[in-house]
Design a protein around this motif. Structure first.
Motif, short mmCIF file in Angstrom:
data_model
loop_
_atom_site.label_atom_id
_atom_site.label_comp_id
_atom_site.label_asym_id
_atom_site.label_seq_id
_atom_site.Cartn_x
_atom_site.Cartn_y
_atom_site.Cartn_z
N VAL A 52 -9.90 5.42 11.19
CA VAL A 52 -9.62 4.90 9.85
C VAL A 52 -10.13 3.47 9.71
O VAL A 52 -10.36 2.77 10.71
CB VAL A 52 -8.11 4.94 9.54
N CYS A 88 -5.29 3.55 6.13
CA CYS A 88 -6.01 2.52 6.87
C CYS A 88 -5.05 1.80 7.81
O CYS A 88 -3.84 1.83 7.63
CB CYS A 88 -6.64 1.50 5.90
N PHE A 228 -12.70 0.09 -0.18
CA PHE A 228 -13.07 1.25 0.63
C PHE A 228 -14.44 1.81 0.29
O PHE A 228 -15.00 2.60 1.06
CB PHE A 228 -12.02 2.36 0.48
#
Length: 274
Positions: A52, A88, A228
């Motif tokens: 992640v 995350c 992201f």
């Protein structure tokens, strides 16, 4: 027999529910010459073995000190604690006082990357006020380690801001900010433009927004969607200009927070995985 079966079912259901939570650990003294920090890991990392991304959250002056619980009063960890969910790793250092030191933040990131199998091409940094300064100082010092950065109502102390033109960067400041004047962010924007490095730069001056209004950005889904969307694997690097954040978005940032919706279990440590 029925009672035993019922107990087993309830226990299994409880374990399944807990397995959906992330984990949060207070990491003290582990990063040599770095900061103490909170480390959060989502369920995708803990239970699904996914690699992640990482978000570094840098707080403002009001959360400085040695009581690490202060770092959870607002910002990314507080958003997760109130029902937001982001897949995350979160690094939330605590600054004991004074300006954020980029090299100390880097040592914390070094430790996390050495002990956890994270996506090093997707490391993001976001900070507000003093943390906005820290964000720009860190990103400008280590632009190749940061996939994207967002600095809220801050400024920059670097003499050479050339590095800030090498990564996707979004600077935001309220025009009614009385704590940190908007001129601090504008100086950074002008310095980046002077280096002809503004192709990856976004900036917004939010009309009528106060210092506290910008804290609402830390709770918006759009903020993290924008972060992201970037990766260091892109060559050449590009900045996402499709995500928009309006003053109305800020007004509604807290509307669906749930004070009972904690999304993590507090543990002594998050098991290393390399």
């Amino acid at each position: 027999m029925k009672r035993l079966l019922f107990t087993i079912i309830i226990t299994l259901a409880s374990l399944a529910t807990n397995a959906q939570n992330g984990q949060l650990a207070a990491m003290r003294g582990v990063a040599d010459r770095g900061y103490d920090f909170w480390l959060y890991a989502p369920r995708e990392y803990l239970y699904e073995d996914q690699r992640v991304p990482v978000i570094i959250f840098l707080h403002g002056r009001s959360l400085c000190g040695t009581n690490m619980k202060r770092v959870r009063r607002y910002g990314l960890l507080h958003a997760i604690e109130r029902g937001r969910y982001y897949p995350c790793i979160v690094i939330a250092p605590q600054n004991p006082g004074g300006a954020w030191k980029p090299e100390r933040i880097a040592r914390v990131l070094d430790w996390v990357e050495a002990h956890h199998d994270v996506d090093t091409t997707r490391v993001y940094v976001i900070g507000m006020s003093l943390g906005g300064y820290g964000t720009l100082d860190f990103a400008g010092t280590y632009p190749d380690r940061v996939a994207a950065a967002m600095a809220l109502c801050g400024g920059c102390t670097l003499r050479d801001m050339g590095g800030l033109g090498r990564l996707p960067l979004w600077i935001m400041h309220g025009t009614a900010d009385r704590a940190v004047p908007i001129s601090q962010s504008k100086q950074v924007v002008e310095a980046i433009k002077e280096t002809a490095g503004d192709s990856l730069l976004r900036y917004d001056w939010v009309k009528g927004a106060s210092h506290g209004d910008l804290a609402r950005l830390l709770y918006l889904k759009q903020t993290y969607d924008w972060l992201f969307s970037h990766t260091n694997a892109d060559n050449p690097r590009e900045v996402d200009r499709s995500v928009t954040i309006t003053k109305d978005d800020l007004k509604n940032a807290y509307t669906d927070l749930d004070p009972k919706a904690t999304r993590f279990d507090i543990v002594k440590e998050i098991k290393p995985r390399k």
